[in-house]
Design a protein around this motif. Structure first.
Motif, PDB file in Angstrom:
ATOM      1  N   GLU A 101       1.084  -1.242  -0.324  1.00 50.51           N
ATOM      2  CA  GLU A 101      -0.190   0.586   0.222  1.00 50.51           C
ATOM      3  C   GLU A 101       0.920   1.224  -0.053  1.00 50.51           C
ATOM      4  OE1 GLU A 101      -3.837  -0.488   3.031  1.00 50.51           O
ATOM      5  OE2 GLU A 101      -2.648  -1.927   3.397  1.00 50.51           O
ATOM      6  N   THR A 102       2.282   1.415   0.788  1.00 51.75           N
ATOM      7  CA  THR A 102       3.185   2.428   0.436  1.00 51.75           C
ATOM      8  C   THR A 102       3.734   2.732  -0.978  1.00 51.75           C
ATOM      9  OG1 THR A 102       4.818   0.897   1.188  1.00 51.75           O
ATOM     10  CG2 THR A 102       3.713   1.928   2.684  1.00 51.75           C
ATOM     11  N   ASN A 103       3.480   1.916  -1.795  1.00 59.81           N
ATOM     12  CA  ASN A 103       4.090   2.425  -3.452  1.00 59.81           C
ATOM     13  C   ASN A 103       2.835   2.886  -4.040  1.00 59.81           C
ATOM     14  OD1 ASN A 103       4.706   2.167  -6.195  1.00 59.81           O
ATOM     15  ND2 ASN A 103       5.068  -0.081  -6.239  1.00 59.81           N
ATOM     16  N   PRO A 104       4.005   3.685  -4.232  1.00 58.80           N
ATOM     17  CA  PRO A 104       3.347   5.640  -4.690  1.00 58.80           C
ATOM     18  C   PRO A 104       1.984   5.236  -5.765  1.00 58.80           C
ATOM     19  CG  PRO A 104       5.762   5.712  -4.793  1.00 58.80           C
ATOM     20  CD  PRO A 104       5.284   4.651  -4.545  1.00 58.80           C
ATOM     21  N   ALA A 105       2.252   3.871  -6.447  1.00 60.24           N
ATOM     22  CA  ALA A 105       1.544   3.954  -7.631  1.00 60.24           C
ATOM     23  C   ALA A 105       0.337   3.623  -7.045  1.00 60.24           C
ATOM     24  CB  ALA A 105       2.111   2.875  -8.497  1.00 60.24           C
ATOM     25  N   LEU A 106       0.044   3.428  -5.933  1.00 60.18           N
ATOM     26  CA  LEU A 106      -1.360   3.111  -5.349  1.00 60.18           C
ATOM     27  C   LEU A 106      -1.761   3.987  -4.976  1.00 60.18           C
ATOM     28  CD1 LEU A 106      -0.075  -1.149  -4.278  1.00 60.18           C
ATOM     29  CD2 LEU A 106      -1.344  -0.348  -6.468  1.00 60.18           C
ATOM     30  N   SER A 107      -1.519   4.757  -4.146  1.00 58.25           N
ATOM     31  CA  SER A 107      -1.901   6.094  -3.945  1.00 58.25           C
ATOM     32  C   SER A 107      -3.111   6.846  -3.751  1.00 58.25           C
ATOM     33  CB  SER A 107      -1.400   7.127  -3.778  1.00 58.25           C
ATOM     34  OG  SER A 107      -1.726   8.193  -3.000  1.00 58.25           O
ATOM     35  N   GLY A 108      -4.417   6.282  -2.839  1.00 62.43           N
ATOM     36  CA  GLY A 108      -5.799   6.772  -3.224  1.00 62.43           C
ATOM     37  C   GLY A 108      -6.376   5.550  -4.499  1.00 62.43           C
ATOM     38  N   SER A 163       1.521  -5.310  -8.524  1.00 57.00           N
ATOM     39  CA  SER A 163       1.948  -5.040 -10.014  1.00 57.00           C
ATOM     40  C   SER A 163       0.207  -5.430 -10.360  1.00 57.00           C
ATOM     41  CB  SER A 163       2.784  -5.558 -10.373  1.00 57.00           C
ATOM     42  OG  SER A 163       3.615  -6.191  -9.947  1.00 57.00           O
ATOM     43  N   ILE A 164      -0.448  -6.495 -10.206  1.00 57.66           N
ATOM     44  CA  ILE A 164      -2.223  -5.495 -11.259  1.00 57.66           C
ATOM     45  C   ILE A 164      -2.750  -4.859 -10.431  1.00 57.66           C
ATOM     46  CG2 ILE A 164      -4.030  -7.448 -10.815  1.00 57.66           C
ATOM     47  CD1 ILE A 164      -2.210  -8.638 -12.667  1.00 57.66           C
ATOM     48  N   ASP A 165      -3.101  -4.410  -9.587  1.00 56.14           N
ATOM     49  CA  ASP A 165      -3.348  -3.433  -9.521  1.00 56.14           C
ATOM     50  C   ASP A 165      -2.512  -1.942  -9.872  1.00 56.14           C
ATOM     51  OD1 ASP A 165      -4.955  -4.845  -7.717  1.00 56.14           O
ATOM     52  OD2 ASP A 165      -4.296  -3.894  -5.339  1.00 56.14           O
ATOM     53  N   GLY A 166      -1.909  -2.004  -9.781  1.00 49.57           N
ATOM     54  CA  GLY A 166      -1.247  -0.370 -10.523  1.00 49.57           C
ATOM     55  C   GLY A 166      -1.562  -0.955 -12.228  1.00 49.57           C
ATOM     56  N   LEU A 167      -1.253  -2.322 -13.019  1.00 46.86           N
ATOM     57  CA  LEU A 167      -1.571  -1.976 -13.764  1.00 46.86           C
ATOM     58  C   LEU A 167      -2.712  -1.422 -14.422  1.00 46.86           C
ATOM     59  CD1 LEU A 167       0.432  -4.809 -15.725  1.00 46.86           C
ATOM     60  CD2 LEU A 167       1.056  -2.604 -15.523  1.00 46.86           C
ATOM     61  N   ILE A 168      -3.936  -1.722 -13.553  1.00 52.41           N
ATOM     62  CA  ILE A 168      -5.210  -1.745 -13.532  1.00 52.41           C
ATOM     63  C   ILE A 168      -5.252  -0.223 -13.570  1.00 52.41           C
ATOM     64  CG2 ILE A 168      -7.413  -1.821 -12.863  1.00 52.41           C
ATOM     65  CD1 ILE A 168      -6.525  -4.940 -12.225  1.00 52.41           C
ATOM     66  N   ALA A 169      -5.109   1.021 -12.609  1.00 52.18           N
ATOM     67  CA  ALA A 169      -5.409   2.063 -12.259  1.00 52.18           C
ATOM     68  C   ALA A 169      -4.456   2.111 -11.597  1.00 52.18           C
ATOM     69  CB  ALA A 169      -6.833   1.741 -11.356  1.00 52.18           C
ATOM     70  N   ALA A 185       3.787   7.912 -12.232  1.00 48.20           N
ATOM     71  CA  ALA A 185       4.828   8.052 -12.910  1.00 48.20           C
ATOM     72  C   ALA A 185       4.277   6.684 -13.250  1.00 48.20           C
ATOM     73  CB  ALA A 185       6.264   7.048 -12.569  1.00 48.20           C
ATOM     74  N   LEU A 186       3.858   5.287 -12.790  1.00 45.97           N
ATOM     75  CA  LEU A 186       3.205   4.165 -13.368  1.00 45.97           C
ATOM     76  C   LEU A 186       1.517   4.317 -13.587  1.00 45.97           C
ATOM     77  CD1 LEU A 186       5.925   2.071 -11.067  1.00 45.97           C
ATOM     78  CD2 LEU A 186       6.096   2.956 -14.236  1.00 45.97           C
ATOM     79  N   LYS A 187       1.400   4.732 -14.536  1.00 43.51           N
ATOM     80  CA  LYS A 187      -0.292   4.949 -14.606  1.00 43.51           C
ATOM     81  C   LYS A 187      -0.529   4.276 -15.424  1.00 43.51           C
ATOM     82  CE  LYS A 187      -3.115   8.525 -16.992  1.00 43.51           C
ATOM     83  NZ  LYS A 187      -3.460   9.897 -18.403  1.00 43.51           N
ATOM     84  N   GLY A 188      -1.594   3.473 -14.665  1.00 40.32           N
ATOM     85  CA  GLY A 188      -2.491   2.553 -15.012  1.00 40.32           C
ATOM     86  C   GLY A 188      -3.926   2.559 -16.822  1.00 40.32           C
ATOM     87  N   MET A 189      -4.173   1.504 -16.931  1.00 39.36           N
ATOM     88  CA  MET A 189      -5.180   1.617 -18.367  1.00 39.36           C
ATOM     89  C   MET A 189      -6.240   2.825 -17.167  1.00 39.36           C
ATOM     90  SD  MET A 189      -4.016   0.247 -20.205  1.00 39.36           S
ATOM     91  CE  MET A 189      -2.345   0.801 -19.308  1.00 39.36           C
ATOM     92  N   ALA A 190      -7.026   2.230 -15.886  1.00 38.29           N
ATOM     93  CA  ALA A 190      -7.769   3.200 -15.971  1.00 38.29           C
ATOM     94  C   ALA A 190      -7.583   4.072 -14.749  1.00 38.29           C
ATOM     95  CB  ALA A 190      -9.437   2.183 -15.143  1.00 38.29           C
ATOM     96  N   PRO A 191      -7.332   5.478 -14.504  1.00 38.35           N
ATOM     97  CA  PRO A 191      -6.857   6.000 -13.169  1.00 38.35           C
ATOM     98  C   PRO A 191      -8.012   6.413 -13.300  1.00 38.35           C
ATOM     99  CG  PRO A 191      -5.975   6.646 -15.117  1.00 38.35           C
ATOM    100  CD  PRO A 191      -6.269   5.798 -15.544  1.00 38.35           C
ATOM    101  N   GLY A 192      -8.170   6.160 -11.347  1.00 39.14           N
ATOM    102  CA  GLY A 192      -9.706   7.031 -10.867  1.00 39.14           C
ATOM    103  C   GLY A 192      -9.879   5.951 -10.043  1.00 39.14           C
ATOM    104  N   ALA A 193     -10.484   4.479 -11.161  1.00 35.32           N
ATOM    105  CA  ALA A 193     -10.593   3.711 -10.591  1.00 35.32           C
ATOM    106  C   ALA A 193     -10.800   2.862  -8.821  1.00 35.32           C
ATOM    107  CB  ALA A 193     -10.674   2.036 -11.466  1.00 35.32           C
ATOM    108  N   ARG A 194     -11.980   2.313  -8.477  1.00 39.22           N
ATOM    109  CA  ARG A 194     -11.247   2.186  -6.717  1.00 39.22           C
ATOM    110  C   ARG A 194     -11.338   0.704  -7.252  1.00 39.22           C
ATOM    111  NH1 ARG A 194     -10.228   5.560  -4.488  1.00 39.22           N
ATOM    112  NH2 ARG A 194     -11.836   4.911  -2.602  1.00 39.22           N
ATOM    113  N   ILE A 195     -10.089   0.065  -6.428  1.00 40.92           N
ATOM    114  CA  ILE A 195     -10.237  -0.713  -5.923  1.00 40.92           C
ATOM    115  C   ILE A 195     -10.249  -2.049  -5.592  1.00 40.92           C
ATOM    116  CG2 ILE A 195      -7.760  -2.592  -6.429  1.00 40.92           C
ATOM    117  CD1 ILE A 195      -8.547  -1.523  -8.931  1.00 40.92           C
TER     118      ILE A 195
END
Length: 477
Positions: free
Chosen positions: A243-250, A272-278, A282-292
């Motif tokens: 959860e501390t990975n910046p790509a998963l912030s929020g 990796s899965i959550d990050g690639l999705i949303a 810098a490591l933007k996923g396919m659907a930023p703003g989605a709620r995981i």
């Protein structure tokens, strides 16, 4: 009469002596297996016209000899009863009796019957795929009292029980404390009318192949600047996450631990899965703003059917639009029912097709009807060499050598797991643009607009072809 019953049980036990699990990553519940191929799997040393010298059948993987050996994690998760250990299976008689006597079996309200006197009303099952060797999963028509009567009558122990939303009944995990093979116990339980379905507790594996900017946006025609899954609810069933990975912030709306008694040691795959999705930043996923909504159901790359079903039930309760399942295992009817009922709720199901190679049998849950099976392609739209093939493959998406967030910050990842995440994120964009789209409509749009990569039309390698999200968004239901 008692002596005849013992002899009858010995005959059944002898017939089941060769039931064994194949190694993990070699799932063999191909519905097209012939009886001869199943026989070869059940006789590890068989040699004949339909068996190779190693007991392999054409396209069916290899059968392991001896006892079932599972990762230490699984053994620790599901210990034998006190005083247990590896079951010592007696040597079968050289000439078993031709028929088994009709010994009474447990029926509702009947006296308790001891396990040695039980006679299977069905042939012992040849359990294919990796599974927990001393457990069975059973759906029961009845309350806790009925569950306990089954345990007592059949010499089992209740390890867990709960009401499953997606199965619509009570799911019980019974332990087998006396070393009987799983196939024998499943056959014996068929005699009891209140056991609705009886399955092994199969083991499933995450689909990460190995190890350069994320090229997925370009390949699936998704505008990186416009990409959004804002407010779309997505469930992911995977490992724990960092959860501390910046790509998963929020990004993470809620979490559920389906195996709370097992410490979290590795967080890479789920991150990796959550990050690639949303993912964001810098490591933007396919659907930023989605709620995981993230369900942790794997450790050491492994999980079991019971744990996965628990995670699926939780996911269904979160009112999600999509469930991502980046794992593969053998066919299991309970998983099939859960997937079918989740789809009936309007949930889109996305799963990894598998990384077990061109000759591997079908991978599940991807091969179930109503599940979008995703295979992986590279930056030049070439198929990942180790991807599963088959008529169940639905669509292709980038999944080879992509940069993704991980427990260590970031990593280069490859596998149908990650291709599935790309598809999940892309579908979230479709829901964001048109919230009223249906699961059936989404599936039809993906199939109709995919870029054909292999032979004309749908094929066993690429499915309908490479995901084209721009075209899918424009398609009308």
């Amino acid at each position: 009469m008692a002596a005849k019953a013992v002899i009858g049980f010995a005959a059944i036990l002898a017939a089941a002596m060769t039931i064994a699990a194949v190694p993990a990553f070699a799932q063999t519940n191909d519905p097209n297996l012939t009886q001869a191929e199943i026989d070869c799997l059940n006789r590890p040393n068989a040699v004949g016209a339909d068996c190779t010298k190693d007991g392999e059948t054409s396209g069916a993987g290899s059968a392991a000899t001896g006892a079932v050996f599972l990762p230490e994690l699984i053994v620790d998760l599901f210990p034998n009863a006190a005083g247990g250990g590896e079951a010592q299976v007696p040597t079968p008689p050289s000439t078993p009796p031709a028929t088994a006597p009709a010994t009474p079996v447990a029926v509702p309200g009947s006296p308790i019957v001891s396990p040695p006197d039980l006679v299977a009303t069905e042939p012992p099952r040849a359990v294919i795929g990796d599974f927990v060797p001393d457990e069975v999963l059973v759906t029961v028509d009845g309350d806790a009292g009925a569950v306990q009567q089954i345990a007592t009558s059949f010499g089992l122990v209740v390890r867990s029980q709960r009401q499953s939303r997606l199965l619509g009944t009570t799911l019980v995990r019974f332990g087998i404390p006396d070393g009987r093979p799983v196939g024998i116990v499943l056959a014996q339980l068929a005699a009891y009318g209140r056991t609705l379905r009886r399955e092994p507790n199969h083991v499933y594996s995450l689909q990460q192949a190995a190890t350069i900017v994320n090229y997925a946006f370009d390949r699936i025609t998704l505008d990186e600047k416009q990409a959004s899954g804002e407010n779309v609810r997505i469930a992911v069933i995977d490992t724990g996450i960092d959860e501390t990975n910046p790509a998963l912030s929020g990004v993470i709306a809620d979490q559920f631990d389906a195996m709370p008694n097992v410490p979290i040691e590795v967080r890479d795959h789920g991150t990796s899965i959550d990050g690639l999705i949303a993912g964001v930043g810098a490591l933007k996923g396919m659907a930023p703003g989605a709620r995981i909504y993230h369900a942790r159901a794997f450790e050491g790359g492994k999980s079991t059917m019971d744990v996965i079903l628990s995670a699926l039930d939780w996911a269904a309760d979160q009112d999600v639009r999509i469930i991502n399942m980046s794992f593969v295992g053998p066919k299991n009817d309970l998983l099939g029912i859960a997937c079918r009922n989740a789809r009936a709720l309007g949930i889109v199901l996305v799963a990894a097709a598998g990384n077990n190679g061109p000759k591997a049998p079908y991978g599940y849950p991807a091969a179930f009807d109503g599940v979008i099976a995703v295979t992986a392609t590279d930056a030049k739209d070439g198929l990942m060499a180790q991807a599963n093939r088959g008529a169940y493959v639905f669509i292709s998406a980038p999944g080879v050598e992509m940069v993704a967030p991980s427990g260590a910050g970031s990593d280069v990842v490859t596998g149908t797991s990650f291709a599935a995440a790309i598809v999940t994120g892309a579908i979230a964009n479709l829901f964001h643009a048109a919230p009223d789209r249906s699961a059936d409509g989404i599936e039809k749009a993906l199939a109709a607009t995919a870029k054909d990569l292999g032979p004309k039309g749908r094929d066993n390698d690429f499915g309908y072809g490479l995901l084209d999200i721009k075209a899918a968004e424009a398609a009308k239901e």
